[in-house]
Design a protein around this motif. Structure first.
Motif, PDB file in Angstrom:
ATOM      1  N   LYS A 194       0.895  -1.018  -0.059  1.00 40.30           N
ATOM      2  CA  LYS A 194       0.093   0.131  -0.075  1.00 40.30           C
ATOM      3  C   LYS A 194       0.988   1.333   0.041  1.00 40.30           C
ATOM      4  O   LYS A 194       0.464   2.316  -0.490  1.00 40.30           O
ATOM      5  N   GLU A 195       2.082   1.194   0.783  1.00 42.48           N
ATOM      6  CA  GLU A 195       2.893   2.295   0.729  1.00 42.48           C
ATOM      7  C   GLU A 195       3.635   2.475  -0.555  1.00 42.48           C
ATOM      8  O   GLU A 195       3.864   3.549  -0.916  1.00 42.48           O
ATOM      9  N   GLN A 196       4.063   1.235  -1.278  1.00 40.79           N
ATOM     10  CA  GLN A 196       4.722   1.387  -2.523  1.00 40.79           C
ATOM     11  C   GLN A 196       3.983   1.936  -3.184  1.00 40.79           C
ATOM     12  O   GLN A 196       4.473   2.850  -4.241  1.00 40.79           O
ATOM     13  N   PHE A 197       2.661   1.706  -3.498  1.00 45.53           N
ATOM     14  CA  PHE A 197       1.870   2.230  -4.659  1.00 45.53           C
ATOM     15  C   PHE A 197       0.879   3.473  -3.991  1.00 45.53           C
ATOM     16  O   PHE A 197      -0.093   3.637  -4.746  1.00 45.53           O
ATOM     17  N   SER A 198       1.117   4.232  -3.094  1.00 46.57           N
ATOM     18  CA  SER A 198       0.470   5.174  -2.477  1.00 46.57           C
ATOM     19  C   SER A 198       0.052   6.047  -3.624  1.00 46.57           C
ATOM     20  O   SER A 198      -1.182   6.563  -3.713  1.00 46.57           O
ATOM     21  N   ASP A 199       0.663   6.946  -3.982  1.00 41.43           N
ATOM     22  CA  ASP A 199       0.501   7.875  -5.113  1.00 41.43           C
ATOM     23  C   ASP A 199      -0.377   7.095  -6.311  1.00 41.43           C
ATOM     24  O   ASP A 199      -1.334   7.732  -6.532  1.00 41.43           O
ATOM     25  N   LEU A 200       0.208   6.099  -6.843  1.00 36.41           N
ATOM     26  CA  LEU A 200      -0.775   5.520  -7.994  1.00 36.41           C
ATOM     27  C   LEU A 200      -2.168   5.130  -7.191  1.00 36.41           C
ATOM     28  O   LEU A 200      -3.235   5.266  -8.191  1.00 36.41           O
ATOM     29  N   LEU A 201      -2.222   4.513  -6.162  1.00 42.66           N
ATOM     30  CA  LEU A 201      -3.552   4.220  -5.649  1.00 42.66           C
ATOM     31  C   LEU A 201      -4.407   5.528  -5.346  1.00 42.66           C
ATOM     32  O   LEU A 201      -5.518   5.505  -5.652  1.00 42.66           O
TER      33      LEU A 201
ATOM     34  N   ALA B  28      -7.806   6.165  -7.006  1.00 43.78           N
ATOM     35  CA  ALA B  28      -9.285   6.420  -6.450  1.00 43.78           C
ATOM     36  C   ALA B  28      -9.939   7.706  -7.030  1.00 43.78           C
ATOM     37  O   ALA B  28     -10.988   7.633  -7.007  1.00 43.78           O
ATOM     38  N   VAL B  29      -9.006   8.890  -7.310  1.00 42.63           N
ATOM     39  CA  VAL B  29      -9.794   9.969  -7.910  1.00 42.63           C
ATOM     40  C   VAL B  29     -10.210   9.650  -9.196  1.00 42.63           C
ATOM     41  O   VAL B  29     -11.412  10.140  -9.558  1.00 42.63           O
TER      42      VAL B  29
ATOM     43  N   ARG C 297     -15.318  -0.710 -12.058  1.00 45.63           N
ATOM     44  CA  ARG C 297     -14.898  -1.985 -11.448  1.00 45.63           C
ATOM     45  C   ARG C 297     -13.496  -2.501 -11.686  1.00 45.63           C
ATOM     46  O   ARG C 297     -12.785  -2.797 -11.000  1.00 45.63           O
ATOM     47  N   ASP C 298     -13.046  -2.157 -12.876  1.00 44.92           N
ATOM     48  CA  ASP C 298     -11.440  -2.476 -13.102  1.00 44.92           C
ATOM     49  C   ASP C 298     -10.562  -1.687 -12.625  1.00 44.92           C
ATOM     50  O   ASP C 298      -9.931  -2.120 -11.866  1.00 44.92           O
ATOM     51  N   LEU C 299     -11.132  -0.385 -12.356  1.00 43.56           N
ATOM     52  CA  LEU C 299     -10.108   0.444 -11.452  1.00 43.56           C
ATOM     53  C   LEU C 299     -10.121  -0.146 -10.077  1.00 43.56           C
ATOM     54  O   LEU C 299      -8.985  -0.103  -9.387  1.00 43.56           O
ATOM     55  N   GLY C 300     -11.183  -0.420  -9.471  1.00 47.89           N
ATOM     56  CA  GLY C 300     -11.348  -1.185  -8.262  1.00 47.89           C
ATOM     57  C   GLY C 300     -10.487  -2.251  -8.124  1.00 47.89           C
ATOM     58  O   GLY C 300      -9.908  -2.501  -6.782  1.00 47.89           O
ATOM     59  N   GLU C 301     -10.597  -3.359  -8.873  1.00 51.41           N
ATOM     60  CA  GLU C 301      -9.714  -4.298  -8.958  1.00 51.41           C
ATOM     61  C   GLU C 301      -8.536  -4.330  -8.986  1.00 51.41           C
ATOM     62  O   GLU C 301      -7.476  -4.870  -8.341  1.00 51.41           O
ATOM     63  N   ALA C 302      -7.932  -3.147  -9.830  1.00 50.79           N
ATOM     64  CA  ALA C 302      -6.347  -2.805  -9.817  1.00 50.79           C
ATOM     65  C   ALA C 302      -6.237  -2.198  -8.541  1.00 50.79           C
ATOM     66  O   ALA C 302      -5.005  -2.538  -7.906  1.00 50.79           O
ATOM     67  N   MET C 303      -6.899  -1.413  -7.777  1.00 47.46           N
ATOM     68  CA  MET C 303      -6.497  -0.913  -6.729  1.00 47.46           C
ATOM     69  C   MET C 303      -6.284  -1.905  -5.742  1.00 47.46           C
ATOM     70  O   MET C 303      -5.317  -1.976  -4.983  1.00 47.46           O
ATOM     71  N   GLU C 304      -7.134  -3.039  -5.566  1.00 42.53           N
ATOM     72  CA  GLU C 304      -7.069  -4.064  -4.641  1.00 42.53           C
ATOM     73  C   GLU C 304      -6.147  -4.898  -4.811  1.00 42.53           C
ATOM     74  O   GLU C 304      -5.436  -5.193  -3.793  1.00 42.53           O
ATOM     75  N   TYR C 305      -5.667  -4.846  -6.226  1.00 42.34           N
ATOM     76  CA  TYR C 305      -4.322  -5.769  -6.503  1.00 42.34           C
ATOM     77  C   TYR C 305      -3.249  -5.021  -5.967  1.00 42.34           C
ATOM     78  O   TYR C 305      -2.216  -5.721  -5.281  1.00 42.34           O
ATOM     79  N   MET C 306      -3.059  -3.712  -6.124  1.00 41.96           N
ATOM     80  CA  MET C 306      -1.918  -2.985  -5.539  1.00 41.96           C
ATOM     81  C   MET C 306      -1.687  -3.116  -3.989  1.00 41.96           C
ATOM     82  O   MET C 306      -0.764  -3.246  -3.594  1.00 41.96           O
TER      83      MET C 306
END
Length: 169
Positions: free
Chosen positions: A4-11, A15-16, A42-51
């Motif tokens: 979560k910390e590694q991808f914080s900017d991307l997450l 989210a935005v 939905r795809d964005l949510g799944e990508a966020m979940e993966y990150m």
């Protein structure tokens, strides 16, 4: 450092973007546009979940509900009769856990590639000998010989494997 910390900017950016896509989907009246935007969200949510988790989003739900890897096999009565299990109607769904999968692979491991192709096409997929011969570009007699050899090798492997008796195959 956590995922979560590694991808914080991307997450944050995802989210935005997801919020914006959801807002736009709510504004739309045409169903195809709405469907497309909802799919994107939905795809964005799944990508966020993966990150966040590192778990493949397509396998996330099955891993959460079951600790074992499961596959659904469509079995037919010919394959089951070869394995000497109880006769079942064609297309009965069986779930195989990793032990069953390993056991099946162990029974088929000594087959040549051609024997395995012929055996599985005839016994599992219910192809005719003629159709199998046409598909593999070999003679019908060769298909018959491959299936006979494969069946003999499987029977030999079954006798040498103590776990087969436990499964009553």
């Amino acid at each position: 450092m956590s995922r979560k910390e590694q991808f914080s900017d991307l997450l944050f950016e995802y989210a935005v973007c997801k919020r914006y896509v959801n807002r736009e989907a709510n504004k739309r009246t045409e169903s195809t546009e709405k469907t497309l935007l909802n799919s994107m969200a939905r795809d964005l949510g799944e990508a966020m979940e993966y990150m966040e988790t590192g778990i493949d989003p397509w396998n996330y739900k099955s891993e959460a509900s079951a600790p074992k890897r499961r596959i659904t096999l469509i079995a037919d009565e010919h394959l089951l009769s070869v394995l000497k299990s109880q006769q079942a109607p064609i297309e009965e769904e069986l779930e195989a856990n990793t032990f069953d999968e390993a056991l099946l692979n162990d029974l088929l491991k000594n087959l040549s590639a051609r024997e395995k192709e012929c055996y599985l096409l005839i016994k599992q997929s219910l192809f005719s000998y003629n159709a199998t011969a046409d598909l593999l570009n070999i003679s019908v007699g060769a298909v018959e010989r491959f299936v006979i050899r494969a069946t003999a090798k499987i029977e030999k492997n079954k006798q040498n494997n103590p776990f087969v008796e436990l499964k009553e195959w």
